[in-house]
Enzyme design. Structure first.
Site: not given
Ligand SMILES: [Zn+2]
Length: 352
Positions: A205, A169
């Site tokens: 993910d 992220h």
């Molecule tokens: Zn995640």
């Protein structure tokens, strides 16, 4: 070369202890816990993995190539001074002092000199606190990924980097989603510097890898593919749409597959086949996998229904591409099964 998959981790992970994330205004226990890495290491050792080492490599040259200098400077200066700068008021014994944003930019290209303004400028949520030493821990986690990538360069076919904190992220100049430095991106950049013409990244993910997409969005030398829960249902919400294909030189080198809630093994597998085909067509010299096991049915913040056995098939299918592959640990918050899931995945590679 050894038959066994080498594992790299860092002791620094054990000192990373975010206490709270702020969710809907409430302080909630942080999901990205030290137990995650303990559970994975325990499961690996119990399953006969013996090539488990800590990293000693300096990852800074490649960290600086994928992250903004002012961002790294902010993270370092801030995390060096948390204990001194956060007031003792309201801090109870055993609490970890931490810094969260209070305001976010309301203009494009914001200038910020006030520390409170810089926090918002460089943090996109309230899940990713800066604590004393966070910078060093994040740098060490990325160094793990570089150490793993170096093993590939030296001839290993498969390597697992147990990176924590996770990285996918983290954007060029933004932390968020428990991530500070983008481990997978740093590893890919290292491999490019080490002579690879093309590197592919496959992010499985459950959350979209907005950071990795952001870093490589304008580049054709790193192909990024992600299968994740639709932005309509899951964090990080603002990216991960199907029509995000890349821009400029990078047009056509970003591939998103957003999926609805409740996906099972069989349905997921159909989408994996599409990603693997795209990766094969790209002919990368190396593959980096951002492995998030929060797609598992038991994950407390997940939305899919994948099984532990399925991760074995996933590993086997990725290995069947026969590209030297570095797997970098991302999410996975069902701590009691996280290690089993990692082992199942890596055993899939070994079977192959
Ligand atoms: Zn995640």
């Amino acid at each position: 070369m050894t038959q066994e998959i080498p594992v790299i981790y860092t002791e620094a992970s054990f000192s990373h202890r975010p206490q709270y994330e702020v969710f809907r205004g409430e302080k909630e226990p942080h999901a990205e816990t030290v137990e995650r890495v303990e559970n994975i290491l325990q499961a690996l050792r119990a399953s006969g993995f013996t090539h488990i080492n800590t990293t000693t490599i300096d990852g800074m040259p490649w960290i600086e190539q994928v992250h903004d200098a002012a961002y790294l400077d902010f993270l370092k200066q801030t995390s060096d001074n948390v204990d001194a700068s956060v007031a003792d008021k309201g801090v109870k014994p055993g609490d970890v002092k931490a810094i969260y944003p209070s305001v976010h930019p309301y203009v494009p290209n914001p200038r910020a000199t006030n520390p409170l303004a810089e926090r918002g400028k460089y943090m996109f949520d309230m899940y990713t606190p800066i604590m004393q030493g966070t910078y060093e821990v994040a740098v060490e986690s990325a160094a793990c990924a570089v150490a793993g990538a170096k093993l590939l360069k030296d001839g290993e076919k498969q390597v697992y980097a147990l990176t924590r904190p996770p990285g996918h992220h983290a954007e060029e100049a933004m932390m968020g989603g428990y991530c500070y430095i983008n481990n997978a991106a740093v590893a890919a950049q290292y491999l490019r510097s080490a002579g690879a013409d093309r590197v592919a990244i496959f992010d499985f993910d459950i959350h979209h890898g907005n950071g990795t997409q952001n870093i490589f969005y304008g580049r054709d030398d790193v192909f990024f593919a992600s299968i994740h829960a639709s932005p309509d249902i899951k964090f990080p919400f603002y990216t991960g749409y199907e029509d995000e294909h890349g821009e400029g030189d990078g047009a056509g080198f970003n591939y998103n597959i957003p999926l609805p809630e409740g996906i099972d093994d069989a349905t997921y597998d159909v989408h994996v086949a599409k990603v693997l085909k795209r990766i094969r067509d790209f002919h990368p010299n190396y593959l980096v996998v951002s492995a998030g096991f929060d797609t598992h049915a038991k994950d407390p913040i997940g939305a899919f229904r994948l099984t532990t056995d399925y991760f074995g098939k996933l590993g086997k299918d990725i290995a069947s591409l026969e590209f030297p592959t570095l797997t970098v640990q991302e999410g996975g918050y069902a701590t009691d099964v996280l290690g089993e899931n990692v082992v199942s995945y890596l055993k899939g590679f070994r079977e192959r």
